[in-house]
Design an enzyme around this catalytic site. Sequence first.
Site, PDB file in Angstrom:
ATOM      1  N   GLY A 198       0.840  -1.184   0.000  1.00 12.58           N
ATOM      2  CA  GLY A 198       0.000   0.000   0.000  1.00 12.58           C
ATOM      3  C   GLY A 198       0.880   1.240   0.000  1.00 12.58           C
ATOM      4  O   GLY A 198       1.993   1.223   0.547  1.00 12.58           O
ATOM      5  N   CYS A 199       0.424   2.322  -0.603  1.00 11.39           N
ATOM      6  CA  CYS A 199       1.253   3.536  -0.673  1.00 11.39           C
ATOM      7  C   CYS A 199       1.472   4.132   0.711  1.00 11.39           C
ATOM      8  O   CYS A 199       2.579   4.562   1.054  1.00 11.39           O
ATOM      9  CB  CYS A 199       0.648   4.558  -1.627  1.00 11.39           C
ATOM     10  SG  CYS A 199      -1.085   4.970  -1.324  1.00 11.39           S
ATOM     11  N   ASN A 200       0.430   4.143   1.554  1.00 11.59           N
ATOM     12  CA  ASN A 200       0.599   4.611   2.928  1.00 11.59           C
ATOM     13  C   ASN A 200       1.518   3.678   3.699  1.00 11.59           C
ATOM     14  O   ASN A 200       2.371   4.117   4.478  1.00 11.59           O
ATOM     15  CB  ASN A 200      -0.754   4.681   3.641  1.00 11.59           C
ATOM     16  CG  ASN A 200      -1.678   5.730   3.071  1.00 11.59           C
ATOM     17  OD1 ASN A 200      -1.240   6.792   2.662  1.00 11.59           O
ATOM     18  ND2 ASN A 200      -2.958   5.439   3.031  1.00 11.59           N
ATOM     19  N   ALA A 201       1.342   2.381   3.470  1.00  9.52           N
ATOM     20  CA  ALA A 201       2.156   1.389   4.173  1.00  9.52           C
ATOM     21  C   ALA A 201       3.624   1.526   3.810  1.00  9.52           C
ATOM     22  O   ALA A 201       4.507   1.388   4.658  1.00  9.52           O
ATOM     23  CB  ALA A 201       1.655  -0.014   3.861  1.00  9.52           C
ATOM     24  N   THR A 228       5.186   4.310   2.827  1.00  9.48           N
ATOM     25  CA  THR A 228       5.716   5.539   3.407  1.00  9.48           C
ATOM     26  C   THR A 228       6.041   5.351   4.885  1.00  9.48           C
ATOM     27  O   THR A 228       7.117   5.726   5.356  1.00  9.48           O
ATOM     28  CB  THR A 228       4.723   6.700   3.238  1.00  9.48           C
ATOM     29  OG1 THR A 228       4.186   6.690   1.912  1.00  9.48           O
ATOM     30  CG2 THR A 228       5.386   8.035   3.498  1.00  9.48           C
TER      31      THR A 228
END
EC number: 1.2.1.38
Length: 342
Positions: free
Chosen positions: A148-151, A153
């Site tokens: 995931g993109c949040n994950a 980061t």
Amino acid sequence: MTKNIAIIGASGYTGAELIRLLATHPSFVIKALAANSKAGQSMADVFPHLRHLDLPALVTWEEIDFDQIDLCFCALPHKTSQEVISKLPGHLKIVDLSADFRLRDPEEYTKWYGNPHIAIETQKEAVYGLTEFYRNEIKGARLVAGTGCNAATGQFILRPLIAGKVIALDDIILDMKCGVSGAGRSLKENLLHAELSEGYNAYSVGGTHRHLGEFDQEFSALAGEPVRIQFTPHLMPVNRGILATGYVKGDPKAVYQTLVDAYKDEPFIEVLPFGATPSTHNIRGSNFVHIGVTGDRIEGRAIVVAALDNLCKGSSGQALQNANLMLGEEETAGLMLAPCFP
């Protein structure tokens, strides 16, 4: 030697981003593009910014001859992705950009995504796609599950600190600001211009965001004990970018040096001078990550800030980085584009 590439889900934002990046790749050639809802259309019709490229017309994924394909990117929504990937030929190398193969425990997938996993045997061969930390496994993988993109980061901030034992594990707060493209291209009322612009709001508050499943899985495995962080994402009225701020208990200089040491040889991750903090302006449209560390006024606490482009390093750029490793290419091939500024 050229390698033939297919993209399933080419009409979404991550599909378009893959095409943008592949257009500059020295040896990857796009041979097939699938988007079942837009089959028969040209990419110029769907994404006019790509009209200068000589691209195949969109087809259904069932029409692709995968015997002629070296690697397939799957840029479909979760649930749909596992249904399609489970039907693809067993010899085919795949990079999945959905959530369907990120969580190793099928029960955890059901918990966070609300439906049972239907491709458990395929799940067993999936390698988690955070390139900088799973590089060796990715090189030999058939199926790589993009993060995931949040994950991604949050992990760029916290993984080295947890592994290096320089922060308290029971006092980690992650505050994240996310661009609207992270929600995908489907029409949603809350993402209409009049609903989103000139505002700023928290969402999935109180530990309900799905990427927490990835944080729990990865941080607990690193620490050898359960690690649970506080995490709140916020929706920004911007198209691209993630800015994550981590609040941790630990010596700021030790936190800084741990990150410098962890990333000193990484081509896409830049740790800024101590006290400097990054901006999403400076990574837009690129595969780069900028990380900054500063001390807090409270002694023994540090603040770590990371910025990346959710569509590139957070998704499609990461996917291409992994594909390069899987097919024996230079890891940076097609990915050294400078950020777009202003």
